[in-house]
Design a protein around this motif. Structure first.
Motif, PDB file in Angstrom:
ATOM      1  N   ARG A  50       0.828  -1.199   0.000  1.00 56.67           N
ATOM      2  CA  ARG A  50       0.000   0.000   0.000  1.00 56.67           C
ATOM      3  C   ARG A  50       0.867   1.256   0.000  1.00 56.67           C
ATOM      4  O   ARG A  50       0.553   2.246  -0.626  1.00 56.67           O
ATOM      5  CB  ARG A  50      -0.914  -0.018   1.222  1.00 56.67           C
ATOM      6  CG  ARG A  50      -1.950   1.068   1.183  1.00 56.67           C
ATOM      7  CD  ARG A  50      -2.613   1.229   2.509  1.00 56.67           C
ATOM      8  NE  ARG A  50      -3.436   2.415   2.473  1.00 56.67           N
ATOM      9  CZ  ARG A  50      -2.965   3.627   2.646  1.00 56.67           C
ATOM     10  NH1 ARG A  50      -1.691   3.809   2.839  1.00 56.67           N
ATOM     11  NH2 ARG A  50      -3.766   4.668   2.586  1.00 56.67           N
ATOM     12  N   MET A  56       1.806   2.904  -3.180  1.00 63.35           N
ATOM     13  CA  MET A  56       0.813   3.665  -3.953  1.00 63.35           C
ATOM     14  C   MET A  56       0.792   5.118  -3.482  1.00 63.35           C
ATOM     15  O   MET A  56       0.959   5.377  -2.290  1.00 63.35           O
ATOM     16  CB  MET A  56      -0.576   3.095  -3.688  1.00 63.35           C
ATOM     17  CG  MET A  56      -0.750   1.691  -4.154  1.00 63.35           C
ATOM     18  SD  MET A  56      -2.342   1.128  -3.545  1.00 63.35           S
ATOM     19  CE  MET A  56      -2.263  -0.570  -4.029  1.00 63.35           C
ATOM     20  N   ASP A  75      -0.785   8.704  -2.428  1.00 63.58           N
ATOM     21  CA  ASP A  75      -1.975   9.117  -1.690  1.00 63.58           C
ATOM     22  C   ASP A  75      -2.825  10.028  -2.572  1.00 63.58           C
ATOM     23  O   ASP A  75      -2.291  10.739  -3.435  1.00 63.58           O
ATOM     24  CB  ASP A  75      -1.561   9.907  -0.438  1.00 63.58           C
ATOM     25  CG  ASP A  75      -1.055   8.981   0.657  1.00 63.58           C
ATOM     26  OD1 ASP A  75      -1.224   7.755   0.537  1.00 63.58           O
ATOM     27  OD2 ASP A  75      -0.485   9.495   1.631  1.00 63.58           O
ATOM     28  N   LYS A 130      -4.613   4.600  -7.282  1.00 63.98           N
ATOM     29  CA  LYS A 130      -4.043   3.396  -6.647  1.00 63.98           C
ATOM     30  C   LYS A 130      -3.847   2.283  -7.676  1.00 63.98           C
ATOM     31  O   LYS A 130      -3.255   1.257  -7.352  1.00 63.98           O
ATOM     32  CB  LYS A 130      -4.933   2.873  -5.515  1.00 63.98           C
ATOM     33  CG  LYS A 130      -5.377   3.914  -4.505  1.00 63.98           C
ATOM     34  CD  LYS A 130      -4.318   4.247  -3.507  1.00 63.98           C
ATOM     35  CE  LYS A 130      -4.828   5.252  -2.502  1.00 63.98           C
ATOM     36  NZ  LYS A 130      -3.793   5.739  -1.602  1.00 63.98           N
TER      37      LYS A 130
END
Ligand code: PXP
Length: 378
Positions: free
Chosen positions: A138, A141, A143, A377
């Motif tokens: 995560r 990725m 924001d 994302k």
């Protein structure tokens, strides 16, 4: 409930990133309603705790204290000094090692215990691996922070109370955005002082305040303490922010503004065009971050021009990251032109407003945000 980070000893780690990781861990286990406290200390501090609670007078890397109280998950104490020693042995960064220890401590709070035998050890390692893989994936990725100025633009059209950008921010966060952005303009054409004050109270992710580096705005930022300030140029007659801040020409005053904000504990980003000398000047001001103005790319009138602008953003994002700046990007980004930029790994945050708020008129704000999240994302 956002995790609380208590810093007893400040090591070379980003507190913001530890906080985000702790909040992500809570969310991933559907435990956001519980209290979690993470204490960052050094070897002497953790040794003291070991001695007091476990009668073992030596420094460990992490200790978890589960709580019996229903609303409290517990406390995790981490020695950042020990994390640094282990990072050197394991060829990783202190930051990553600290997050690994956070995950280890968190899994203990979930009831796993590797000391209960080989079966439990395997079960705990599996859980840690799963959380670590998802958390680190995560973090690769970018924001997505949503600018809610134009919700306020509609409100100001009638001078009434609706639609309220503060309510919009709550829905934007529920939809999964990583932050909320507002621009408090000198002429107060959309966002009002009241909005920023209420947002400071309700935003759970992070609040970015865009503002000109004026005396009035610096005072407001010092008072409200957003999570980060983005310094932007401002002209009264412009429709929106046209072009980046000329840091080269204004270096002295921008440096003073950065210092004032830092003294108030607020990190600073500077909104600039993708130009090497502006990036170098931004670095000299002491700001930790730049936001690349993507307007020339977004508004390019020919394919050739767009390619040229895209290449210069990629090159300058790489240059800025190499000299230690965090890189954000924004302006004019929409559902068609954001995907390409989302693949540029140096850009860690997008700030998008107009296109998302426009789309929400037709599909609702939650769906508009989710669709943009899928692009960023993706
Ligand atoms: N970033 C900055 C610094 C801005 O000034 C703006 C416009 O307010 C944006 C991003 C968002 O631009 P847009 O509304 O075109 O998405």
């Amino acid at each position: 409930m956002p995790a609380t980070i208590l810093v007893k000893s400040q090591g070379p780690v980003s507190i913001q990133s530890i906080k985000r990781s702790a909040n992500w861990l809570l969310r991933s286990q559907l435990l956001s309603h519980k209290e979690l406290t993470v204490v960052l200390t050094d070897n002497a501090g953790i040794k003291e705790i070991n001695k007091r609670w476990f009668k073992r007078p030596w420094a460990t890397n992490v200790i978890s204290f589960p709580s019996e109280e229903p609303g409290i998950l517990g406390d995790i104490v981490i020695s950042v000094e020990r994390a640094r020693e282990e990072a050197q042995e394991g060829l990783t960064t202190v930051q990553n090692r600290t997050i690994e220890l956070l995950i280890h401590g968190f899994v203990h709070l979930l009831g796993y215990d590797h000391e209960l035998g080989p079966h439990e050890e395997k079960r705990m390692a599996k859980k840690e691996f799963e959380l670590k893989r998802n958390l680190f994936r995560r973090s690769l990725m970018a924001d997505l922070c949503i600018n809610v100025d134009h919700v306020a633009t509609i409100r100001q059209a009638r001078g009434g109370v609706e639609p309220d950008p503060v309510v919009a921010a709550g829905i934007v966060e529920l939809a999964g955005a990583d932050g909320i952005v507002v621009h408090l303009r000198e002429d107060r054409r959309h966002i009002q002082d009241r909005d920023v004050r209420l947002l400071r109270q309700i935003v759970q992710t992070r609040l970015t305040l865009e503002m000109a580096a004026t005396e009035e705005m610096l005072g407001i930022a010092e008072d409200i303490k957003p999570d980060i300030v983005t310094l932007v140029p401002e002209k009264r007659q412009e429709l929106t922010t046209e072009g980046g801040l000329d840091v080269l020409a204004l270096e002295k005053s921008i440096t003073d503004a950065v210092k004032r904000l830092h003294d108030a504990g607020i990190p600073v980003s500077i909104f600039i065009d993708p130009e090497r000398d502006q990036i170098e000047a931004a670095k000299r001001t002491g700001a930790e971050c730049i936001e690349i103005h993507t307007g020339r790319y977004a508004d390019a009138e020919s394919e050739e021009e767009r390619e040229k602008e895209f290449d210069s953003i990629v090159e300058m994002a790489g240059f800025a990251a190499d000299i230690g700046l965090r890189v954000h990007a924004g302006h004019g980004l929409n559902y068609q032109n954001t995907g390409r930029l989302a693949a540029v790994s140096e850009i860690v945050e997008f700030s998008i407003g107009h296109s998302v708020i426009s789309r929400s008129v037709f599909v609702g704000i939650e769906r508009a945000v989710k669709e943009m999240l899928a692009i960023v994302k993706g």
